[in-house]
Motif scaffolding. Sequence first.
Motif, PDB file in Angstrom:
ATOM      1  N   LEU A  34     -47.048  56.349 117.036  1.00  0.00           N
ATOM      2  CA  LEU A  34     -45.878  57.217 116.915  1.00  0.00           C
ATOM      3  C   LEU A  34     -44.842  56.912 117.993  1.00  0.00           C
ATOM      4  CD1 LEU A  34     -47.527  60.645 116.041  1.00  0.00           C
ATOM      5  CD2 LEU A  34     -46.158  59.193 114.544  1.00  0.00           C
ATOM      6  N   LYS A  35     -45.283  56.646 119.208  1.00  0.00           N
ATOM      7  CA  LYS A  35     -44.370  56.330 120.297  1.00  0.00           C
ATOM      8  C   LYS A  35     -43.634  55.022 120.021  1.00  0.00           C
ATOM      9  CE  LYS A  35     -42.749  57.176 124.407  1.00  0.00           C
ATOM     10  NZ  LYS A  35     -41.840  58.278 124.635  1.00  0.00           N
ATOM     11  N   LYS A  36     -44.345  54.056 119.477  1.00  0.00           N
ATOM     12  CA  LYS A  36     -43.716  52.777 119.141  1.00  0.00           C
ATOM     13  C   LYS A  36     -42.636  52.980 118.079  1.00  0.00           C
ATOM     14  CE  LYS A  36     -44.693  48.102 117.659  1.00  0.00           C
ATOM     15  NZ  LYS A  36     -45.666  47.168 117.175  1.00  0.00           N
ATOM     16  N   ASP A  37     -42.926  53.773 117.071  1.00  0.00           N
ATOM     17  CA  ASP A  37     -41.929  54.063 116.034  1.00  0.00           C
ATOM     18  C   ASP A  37     -40.738  54.820 116.619  1.00  0.00           C
ATOM     19  OD1 ASP A  37     -43.346  52.808 114.062  1.00  0.00           O
ATOM     20  OD2 ASP A  37     -44.236  54.638 113.261  1.00  0.00           O
ATOM     21  N   GLN A  38     -40.995  55.768 117.506  1.00  0.00           N
ATOM     22  CA  GLN A  38     -39.915  56.537 118.111  1.00  0.00           C
ATOM     23  C   GLN A  38     -39.014  55.641 118.949  1.00  0.00           C
ATOM     24  OE1 GLN A  38     -39.891  57.686 121.684  1.00  0.00           O
ATOM     25  NE2 GLN A  38     -38.004  58.804 121.378  1.00  0.00           N
ATOM     26  N   GLU A  39     -39.590  54.742 119.731  1.00  0.00           N
ATOM     27  CA  GLU A  39     -38.795  53.832 120.544  1.00  0.00           C
ATOM     28  C   GLU A  39     -38.001  52.860 119.682  1.00  0.00           C
ATOM     29  OE1 GLU A  39     -41.407  52.018 123.361  1.00  0.00           O
ATOM     30  OE2 GLU A  39     -41.613  53.862 124.543  1.00  0.00           O
ATOM     31  N   LEU A  40     -38.595  52.419 118.595  1.00  0.00           N
ATOM     32  CA  LEU A  40     -37.901  51.521 117.676  1.00  0.00           C
ATOM     33  C   LEU A  40     -36.697  52.220 117.042  1.00  0.00           C
ATOM     34  CD1 LEU A  40     -38.344  48.635 116.273  1.00  0.00           C
ATOM     35  CD2 LEU A  40     -39.096  50.010 114.354  1.00  0.00           C
ATOM     36  N   LEU A  41     -36.870  53.454 116.638  1.00  0.00           N
ATOM     37  CA  LEU A  41     -35.770  54.207 116.041  1.00  0.00           C
ATOM     38  C   LEU A  41     -34.677  54.536 117.062  1.00  0.00           C
ATOM     39  CD1 LEU A  41     -37.719  56.652 113.708  1.00  0.00           C
ATOM     40  CD2 LEU A  41     -36.355  54.673 113.040  1.00  0.00           C
ATOM     41  N   ALA A  42     -35.067  54.721 118.320  1.00  0.00           N
ATOM     42  CA  ALA A  42     -34.083  55.030 119.354  1.00  0.00           C
ATOM     43  C   ALA A  42     -33.161  53.843 119.627  1.00  0.00           C
ATOM     44  CB  ALA A  42     -34.786  55.446 120.639  1.00  0.00           C
ATOM     45  N   HIS A  43     -33.669  52.623 119.451  1.00  0.00           N
ATOM     46  CA  HIS A  43     -32.880  51.417 119.710  1.00  0.00           C
ATOM     47  C   HIS A  43     -32.243  50.842 118.453  1.00  0.00           C
ATOM     48  CE1 HIS A  43     -35.463  51.608 123.300  1.00  0.00           C
ATOM     49  NE2 HIS A  43     -34.374  51.174 123.905  1.00  0.00           N
ATOM     50  N   LEU A  44     -32.391  51.523 117.344  1.00  0.00           N
ATOM     51  CA  LEU A  44     -31.840  51.049 116.081  1.00  0.00           C
ATOM     52  C   LEU A  44     -30.348  51.362 116.006  1.00  0.00           C
ATOM     53  CD1 LEU A  44     -33.063  49.753 113.518  1.00  0.00           C
ATOM     54  CD2 LEU A  44     -33.185  52.036 112.555  1.00  0.00           C
ATOM     55  N   ALA A  45     -29.590  50.443 115.455  1.00  0.00           N
ATOM     56  CA  ALA A  45     -28.144  50.648 115.323  1.00  0.00           C
ATOM     57  C   ALA A  45     -27.883  51.800 114.349  1.00  0.00           C
ATOM     58  CB  ALA A  45     -27.488  49.374 114.813  1.00  0.00           C
ATOM     59  N   PRO A  46     -26.831  52.572 114.591  1.00  0.00           N
ATOM     60  CA  PRO A  46     -26.507  53.676 113.679  1.00  0.00           C
ATOM     61  C   PRO A  46     -26.222  53.156 112.263  1.00  0.00           C
ATOM     62  CG  PRO A  46     -25.247  53.856 115.708  1.00  0.00           C
ATOM     63  CD  PRO A  46     -25.940  52.536 115.740  1.00  0.00           C
ATOM     64  N   GLY A  47     -26.800  53.801 111.294  1.00  0.00           N
ATOM     65  CA  GLY A  47     -26.598  53.420 109.903  1.00  0.00           C
ATOM     66  C   GLY A  47     -27.532  52.334 109.412  1.00  0.00           C
ATOM     67  N   ALA A  48     -28.286  51.711 110.309  1.00  0.00           N
ATOM     68  CA  ALA A  48     -29.219  50.652 109.905  1.00  0.00           C
ATOM     69  C   ALA A  48     -30.455  51.284 109.281  1.00  0.00           C
ATOM     70  CB  ALA A  48     -29.619  49.812 111.112  1.00  0.00           C
ATOM     71  N   ARG A  49     -31.010  50.562 108.338  1.00  0.00           N
ATOM     72  CA  ARG A  49     -32.199  51.068 107.659  1.00  0.00           C
ATOM     73  C   ARG A  49     -33.426  50.831 108.545  1.00  0.00           C
ATOM     74  NH1 ARG A  49     -34.312  49.766 101.581  1.00  0.00           N
ATOM     75  NH2 ARG A  49     -36.121  51.117 101.729  1.00  0.00           N
ATOM     76  N   PRO A  50     -34.192  51.874 108.819  1.00  0.00           N
ATOM     77  CA  PRO A  50     -35.367  51.699 109.690  1.00  0.00           C
ATOM     78  C   PRO A  50     -36.470  50.925 108.969  1.00  0.00           C
ATOM     79  CG  PRO A  50     -35.264  53.943 108.890  1.00  0.00           C
ATOM     80  CD  PRO A  50     -34.014  53.260 108.418  1.00  0.00           C
ATOM     81  N   PRO A  51     -37.242  50.131 109.713  1.00  0.00           N
ATOM     82  CA  PRO A  51     -38.363  49.414 109.108  1.00  0.00           C
ATOM     83  C   PRO A  51     -39.499  50.377 108.775  1.00  0.00           C
ATOM     84  CG  PRO A  51     -38.336  49.051 111.459  1.00  0.00           C
ATOM     85  CD  PRO A  51     -37.102  49.835 111.132  1.00  0.00           C
ATOM     86  N   GLU A  52     -40.434  49.885 108.001  1.00  0.00           N
ATOM     87  CA  GLU A  52     -41.610  50.692 107.671  1.00  0.00           C
ATOM     88  C   GLU A  52     -42.405  50.987 108.937  1.00  0.00           C
ATOM     89  OE1 GLU A  52     -42.702  51.929 104.670  1.00  0.00           O
ATOM     90  OE2 GLU A  52     -40.728  51.307 103.950  1.00  0.00           O
ATOM     91  N   PRO A  53     -43.001  52.173 109.046  1.00  0.00           N
ATOM     92  CA  PRO A  53     -43.794  52.477 110.238  1.00  0.00           C
ATOM     93  C   PRO A  53     -45.055  51.621 110.280  1.00  0.00           C
ATOM     94  CG  PRO A  53     -43.967  54.241 108.629  1.00  0.00           C
ATOM     95  CD  PRO A  53     -42.945  53.281 108.119  1.00  0.00           C
ATOM     96  N   GLN A  54     -45.482  51.316 111.493  1.00  0.00           N
ATOM     97  CA  GLN A  54     -46.694  50.531 111.652  1.00  0.00           C
ATOM     98  C   GLN A  54     -47.894  51.432 111.422  1.00  0.00           C
ATOM     99  OE1 GLN A  54     -47.185  48.660 115.434  1.00  0.00           O
ATOM    100  NE2 GLN A  54     -49.128  47.740 114.884  1.00  0.00           N
TER     101      GLN A  54
END
Length: 115
Positions: A62-82
């Motif tokens: 969950l922490k890895k997904d949260q950090e990934l989403l925090a660094h994602l560009a606005p409007g970009a589609r998030p990747p599938e969770p690990q």
Amino acid sequence: MRQTVYLIVWRAIQWDADWKEIYARLVAHKCRVDERTRRLIGREKVIGRLAGQMTSVIYVLLKKDQELLAHLAPGARPPEPQLYDSNLHRKHRTGYYQSFRPGEKSSGEIQLPTN
């Protein structure tokens, strides 16, 4: 709550060979046999230990997904969770450490100190 966690760990032990192997190893190491009733004493400690380990794995994912989403560009589609991968977990237990922190490289092996 305690019974729910107990059931979750128990199901994981029944369904996943890796968790079953860890459980069997810990029971053999930590539990003693009551001579009068011929039952293992201390299985609750092992269940608690496994519940803590499972909670740590869930937290890391969950922490890895949260950090990934925090660094994602606005409007970009998030990747599938690990998801939990038993092969990665098995490699981690045998010494091939893979850091979950972004940008941190690992050497692939852990060098144990020599005495």
